[in-house]
Design a protein around this motif. Structure first.
Motif, mmCIF file in Angstrom:
data_model
loop_
_atom_site.group_PDB
_atom_site.id
_atom_site.type_symbol
_atom_site.label_atom_id
_atom_site.label_comp_id
_atom_site.label_asym_id
_atom_site.label_seq_id
_atom_site.Cartn_x
_atom_site.Cartn_y
_atom_site.Cartn_z
ATOM 1 N N ARG A 27 0.866 -1.464 0.051
ATOM 2 C CA ARG A 27 -0.204 0.104 -0.008
ATOM 3 C C ARG A 27 0.802 1.331 -0.048
ATOM 4 O O ARG A 27 1.929 1.176 0.694
ATOM 5 C CB ARG A 27 -0.967 0.014 1.397
ATOM 6 C CG ARG A 27 -2.018 -1.021 1.248
ATOM 7 C CD ARG A 27 -2.507 -1.108 2.853
ATOM 8 N NE ARG A 27 -2.809 0.202 3.234
ATOM 9 C CZ ARG A 27 -3.979 0.541 4.081
ATOM 10 N NH1 ARG A 27 -4.987 -0.542 4.036
ATOM 11 N NH2 ARG A 27 -4.136 1.605 4.273
ATOM 12 N N GLY A 28 0.528 2.285 -0.719
ATOM 13 C CA GLY A 28 1.351 3.475 -0.789
ATOM 14 C C GLY A 28 0.647 4.483 -1.330
ATOM 15 O O GLY A 28 -0.676 4.444 -2.071
ATOM 16 N N TYR A 29 1.080 5.964 -1.100
ATOM 17 C CA TYR A 29 0.526 7.095 -1.898
ATOM 18 C C TYR A 29 1.078 7.456 -2.922
ATOM 19 O O TYR A 29 2.352 7.348 -3.374
ATOM 20 C CB TYR A 29 0.519 8.062 -0.834
ATOM 21 C CG TYR A 29 -0.170 8.069 0.452
ATOM 22 C CD1 TYR A 29 -1.446 8.266 0.565
ATOM 23 C CD2 TYR A 29 0.486 7.486 1.683
ATOM 24 C CE1 TYR A 29 -2.513 8.212 1.559
ATOM 25 C CE2 TYR A 29 -0.378 7.337 2.770
ATOM 26 C CZ TYR A 29 -1.929 7.578 2.953
ATOM 27 O OH TYR A 29 -2.507 7.468 3.719
ATOM 28 N N VAL A 41 4.459 5.524 -6.921
ATOM 29 C CA VAL A 41 3.986 5.299 -5.614
ATOM 30 C C VAL A 41 5.074 5.503 -4.501
ATOM 31 O O VAL A 41 5.957 4.441 -4.753
ATOM 32 C CB VAL A 41 3.247 3.842 -5.544
ATOM 33 C CG1 VAL A 41 2.631 3.645 -4.242
ATOM 34 C CG2 VAL A 41 2.259 3.946 -6.660
ATOM 35 N N THR A 59 11.136 4.620 3.577
ATOM 36 C CA THR A 59 10.288 4.649 2.310
ATOM 37 C C THR A 59 10.992 4.691 0.864
ATOM 38 O O THR A 59 12.107 4.761 0.969
ATOM 39 C CB THR A 59 9.632 6.257 2.238
ATOM 40 O OG1 THR A 59 10.746 7.159 2.222
ATOM 41 C CG2 THR A 59 8.881 6.419 3.355
ATOM 42 N N ASP A 75 -3.488 9.858 -3.778
ATOM 43 C CA ASP A 75 -4.315 8.513 -3.585
ATOM 44 C C ASP A 75 -3.902 7.364 -2.879
ATOM 45 O O ASP A 75 -2.791 7.334 -3.004
ATOM 46 C CB ASP A 75 -5.098 8.217 -4.841
ATOM 47 C CG ASP A 75 -5.970 9.143 -5.571
ATOM 48 O OD1 ASP A 75 -6.315 9.913 -5.005
ATOM 49 O OD2 ASP A 75 -6.374 8.703 -6.656
ATOM 50 N N LEU A 76 -4.456 6.833 -1.940
ATOM 51 C CA LEU A 76 -3.811 5.559 -1.429
ATOM 52 C C LEU A 76 -3.983 4.539 -2.242
ATOM 53 O O LEU A 76 -5.543 4.050 -2.664
ATOM 54 C CB LEU A 76 -4.326 5.251 -0.036
ATOM 55 C CG LEU A 76 -3.895 4.208 0.577
ATOM 56 C CD1 LEU A 76 -2.343 4.161 0.912
ATOM 57 C CD2 LEU A 76 -4.836 4.113 2.004
ATOM 58 N N GLU A 98 -8.253 4.783 -1.455
ATOM 59 C CA GLU A 98 -8.827 6.029 -0.845
ATOM 60 C C GLU A 98 -8.420 7.285 -1.604
ATOM 61 O O GLU A 98 -7.150 7.305 -1.928
ATOM 62 C CB GLU A 98 -8.353 6.258 0.470
ATOM 63 C CG GLU A 98 -8.701 7.409 1.365
ATOM 64 C CD GLU A 98 -8.372 7.426 2.852
ATOM 65 O OE1 GLU A 98 -7.681 8.707 2.941
ATOM 66 O OE2 GLU A 98 -7.964 6.520 3.473
ATOM 67 N N ALA A 100 -7.744 11.027 -2.717
ATOM 68 C CA ALA A 100 -7.114 12.115 -2.047
ATOM 69 C C ALA A 100 -8.502 13.258 -2.084
ATOM 70 O O ALA A 100 -9.360 13.303 -2.831
ATOM 71 C CB ALA A 100 -6.173 13.011 -2.782
#
Length: 101
Positions: A27-29, A41, A59, A75-76, A98, A100
């Motif tokens: 999972r990442g942004y 990401v 990271t 966004d996740l 998710e 933003a």
């Protein structure tokens, strides 16, 4: 004759699918969506320091394939490991967890 051949091919394809290695998911942004069908990401990994025991956040940035181009900055997303798609792209976006705000 034909039925036995198709059964053989079906059995071998399922055997190949089961034998394929487990694929990593992370999972990442999303930090960049400037490229076509590609997003960058940022994935966070929490590791414990071997001597002091403090939890350290590490990271790394990876490029992920986004076929539809729906993911935007902030966004996740859930990404999954895949075969090499380009020189630097080895991940693909599975879903947007998710959006933003």
């Amino acid at each position: 004759m034909r039925d036995s051949m198709t059964e053989n091919t079906n059995e071998t394809t399922t055997a190949v699918a089961e034998a394929r290695a487990y694929r990593k998911t992370r999972r990442g942004y999303v930090v960049s969506d400037k490229m076509q069908k590609t997003v960058v990401v940022e994935v966070e990994d929490r590791v414990k320091h071997p001597l002091y025991g403090k939890v350290i956040r590490r990271t790394s940035k990876v490029k992920a394939h986004d076929e539809a181009g729906n993911a935007g900055v902030g966004d996740l997303v859930l990404i999954m490991e895949t075969r090499p798609l380009s020189a630097t792209k080895r991940w693909r976006v599975v879903e947007i967890l998710e959006k933003a705000k």
